[in-house]
Design a protein around this motif. Structure first.
Motif, PDB file in Angstrom:
ATOM      1  N   UNK A   1       4.141 -13.192  12.560  1.00 33.59           N
ATOM      2  CA  UNK A   1       5.017 -13.409  11.145  1.00 33.59           C
ATOM      3  C   UNK A   1       4.200 -13.742  10.442  1.00 33.59           C
ATOM      4  N   UNK A   2       4.941 -13.349   8.839  1.00 34.36           N
ATOM      5  CA  UNK A   2       3.830 -13.974   8.154  1.00 34.36           C
ATOM      6  C   UNK A   2       3.907 -13.157   6.867  1.00 34.36           C
ATOM      7  N   UNK A   3       2.972 -13.745   5.831  1.00 42.48           N
ATOM      8  CA  UNK A   3       2.804 -13.587   4.230  1.00 42.48           C
ATOM      9  C   UNK A   3       1.828 -14.122   3.431  1.00 42.48           C
ATOM     10  N   UNK A   4       1.253 -12.861   2.800  1.00 39.39           N
ATOM     11  CA  UNK A   4       0.201 -12.553   2.156  1.00 39.39           C
ATOM     12  C   UNK A   4       0.570 -11.958   1.165  1.00 39.39           C
ATOM     13  N   UNK A   5      -0.600 -11.895  -0.129  1.00 38.69           N
ATOM     14  CA  UNK A   5      -0.329 -11.875  -1.453  1.00 38.69           C
ATOM     15  C   UNK A   5      -1.587 -11.463  -1.610  1.00 38.69           C
ATOM     16  N   UNK A   6      -1.699 -10.488  -2.621  1.00 44.21           N
ATOM     17  CA  UNK A   6      -2.573  -9.818  -2.422  1.00 44.21           C
ATOM     18  C   UNK A   6      -2.770  -9.461  -3.758  1.00 44.21           C
TER      19      UNK A   6
ATOM     20  N   UNK B   1      -1.348  -3.698  -2.536  1.00 44.30           N
ATOM     21  CA  UNK B   1      -0.765  -3.418  -0.555  1.00 44.30           C
ATOM     22  C   UNK B   1      -1.063  -3.012  -0.110  1.00 44.30           C
ATOM     23  N   UNK B   2      -0.483  -2.562   1.253  1.00 41.88           N
ATOM     24  CA  UNK B   2      -1.327  -1.746   2.157  1.00 41.88           C
ATOM     25  C   UNK B   2      -0.114  -2.105   2.992  1.00 41.88           C
ATOM     26  N   UNK B   3       0.643  -0.960   4.042  1.00 40.17           N
ATOM     27  CA  UNK B   3       2.481  -1.163   4.917  1.00 40.17           C
ATOM     28  C   UNK B   3       1.573  -1.888   5.767  1.00 40.17           C
ATOM     29  N   UNK B   4       2.748  -2.891   6.291  1.00 44.24           N
ATOM     30  CA  UNK B   4       2.802  -3.560   7.412  1.00 44.24           C
ATOM     31  C   UNK B   4       4.009  -3.408   7.994  1.00 44.24           C
ATOM     32  N   UNK B   5       3.806  -4.020   9.618  1.00 46.84           N
ATOM     33  CA  UNK B   5       4.508  -4.027  10.408  1.00 46.84           C
ATOM     34  C   UNK B   5       5.684  -5.020  10.424  1.00 46.84           C
ATOM     35  N   UNK B   6       4.711  -6.320  10.512  1.00 50.55           N
ATOM     36  CA  UNK B   6       5.706  -7.921  10.651  1.00 50.55           C
ATOM     37  C   UNK B   6       5.064  -8.767   9.317  1.00 50.55           C
TER      38      UNK B   6
END
Length: 417
Positions: free
Chosen positions: A65-70, A75-80
């Motif tokens: 799980x988690x959080x990323x800022x770009x 942005x690109x698709x991510x599952x979780x």
């Protein structure tokens, strides 16, 4: 056999592909934890890194799980893993909110948890969580001044750390007893982990006097409350760090381009992966090396390519639409004085040269003829920091859109016998 222009673009594409995170996690993944796997990240390549990590981590059933800022548009698709976007190079409210959420999520980690941090160039602006006593507006104003000053990235990042509640190892300090692993894509000369994204997970004491000296050096005045905030935000005790893995570096990209050049029958010479200095001055130096190849066959015999990386700077004096790679390239071309046996390309591997919509530009032996035919004064464009406009009128911009990686500048000079 491809022509010179095709070769230049082919070598740039090869360098970009070598810098992508896809497949780079294989062989450097930590053991699965008893508890959660929390993924945190920031930077222009961080979304692509998150997607690549998810794929590698999930091959044997791992969850995260988690959080990323770009950056906006990266942005690109991510599952979780949640991907959010914010402003770069000047921080905005979205980056402020994302940084606060990332720090809060890190503080939830327990001793049985694994925290994975994905950091690439651009994280300094995207993780815009000001220190106590500093507002977002304060950080934006100082950041704009630094961008115009010509300060090298290392000095800029030191100031950014001094103004931050999350950089300079402060994110690492927030995770407590959890295991920490950091993966990096380097966009800084020398690949210093503490400089990539201003090192949010790299423990480092920050000297407030050094940051204030940099601001004075470039004539950037800050009010007394900001000076006091910088002094109060000094790191007195260095927190513990964790394992660090470098997924991609400028040297990896240059090595890939060199290998491709050999396939094409060209001798590659890598001049360095960490070149710095004023873009137009570096252009003149590179022109001197190219002339030596043409006249003496040194330091390489034509046909050859001179490859280099690093990050130049531009001290803005004119009102043009610049970009350090376009400025380097225009300076190089003018110093070569209509030399028809030289072609070149210079691009930022993140797809954005400065603040415009291009990665960089290119030229071949027809540059001066084309400029004369269109009445374009190349020297005037260089004097006004307006290389973008010159190359746009000549149809020689390189426009890639977001590349989803960032290993700094790529420069290639192709020299024919």
């Amino acid at each position: 056999m491809p022509n010179d222009t095709e070769i230049l673009h082919m070598l740039f594409d090869t360098a970009l592909n070598a810098a992508l995170p896809d497949g780079k996690f294989n062989g450097c993944l930590p053991p699965k934890p008893k508890g959660r796997t929390i993924v945190l990240g920031a930077g222009k390549a961080s979304a692509r890194m998150a997607a690549a990590f998810e794929e590698a981590w999930g091959r044997d059933g791992g969850t995260c799980e988690g959080l990323v800022v770009t950056r906006y548009g990266h942005a690109v698709p991510a599952r979780s893993i949640e991907i959010v976007e914010a402003s770069h190079p000047v921080p905005d409210e979205a980056g402020l909110q994302a940084a606060g959420r990332i720090l809060a999520l890190a503080r939830t980690a327990g001793p049985d948890d694994l925290v994975v941090c994905l950091i690439s160039g651009g994280a300094s602006a995207l993780l815009s969580l000001p220190a106590e006593g500093v507002t977002l507006a304060d950080k934006q104003a100082i950041n704009r001044a630094l961008l115009k000053s010509g300060a090298p990235i290392g000095e800029m990042n030191l100031v950014r750390k001094s103004l931050s509640a999350i950089k300079g190892g402060r994110l690492a300090a927030s995770i407590g007893q959890a295991q920490l692993v950091t993966y990096l894509i380097s966009d800084v000369p020398g690949d210093d982990p503490s400089s990539i994204g201003s090192g949010p997970t790299i423990p480092e004491p920050v000297d407030p006097d050094a940051a204030l000296a940099i601001l004075r050096k470039y004539g950037i005045a800050v009010p007394a409350p900001i000076v006091e905030a910088i002094r109060s935000n000094a790191v007195r005790e260095v927190p513990a760090g964790g394992a660090v893995h470098m997924l991609a570096t400028p040297k990896m990209a240059l090595d890939a381009a060199a290998a491709k050049a050999r396939e094409l029958g060209l001798t590659p010479l890598i001049l360095g992966d960490a070149l710095e200095g004023e873009a137009r001055e570096v252009g003149r130096v590179m022109a001197g090396i190219a002339r030596s190849v043409l006249m003496h066959g040194e330091p390489a015999q034509a046909p050859c390519v001179l490859l280099s990386g690093g990050e130049t700077t531009v001290t803005v004096r004119g009102q043009g639409r610049g970009g350090r790679n376009a400025e380097f390239l225009l300076s190089l071309a003018l110093a070569l004085k209509d030399q028809g046996r030289v072609a070149a390309i210079a691009c930022d591997t993140d797809g954005i040269d400065g603040s415009e919509d291009n990665a960089g530009a290119w030229f071949d032996g027809t540059l001066f003829e084309s400029a004369r035919a269109k009445g374009i004064d190349l020297e005037a464009h260089l004097d006004g920091n307006d290389a973008y406009t010159a190359f746009a009128h000549l149809g020689r911009l390189v426009v890639t859109g977001p590349t989803l990686t960032n290993v700094n500048d790529f420069r290639c000079i192709l020299i024919r016998p």
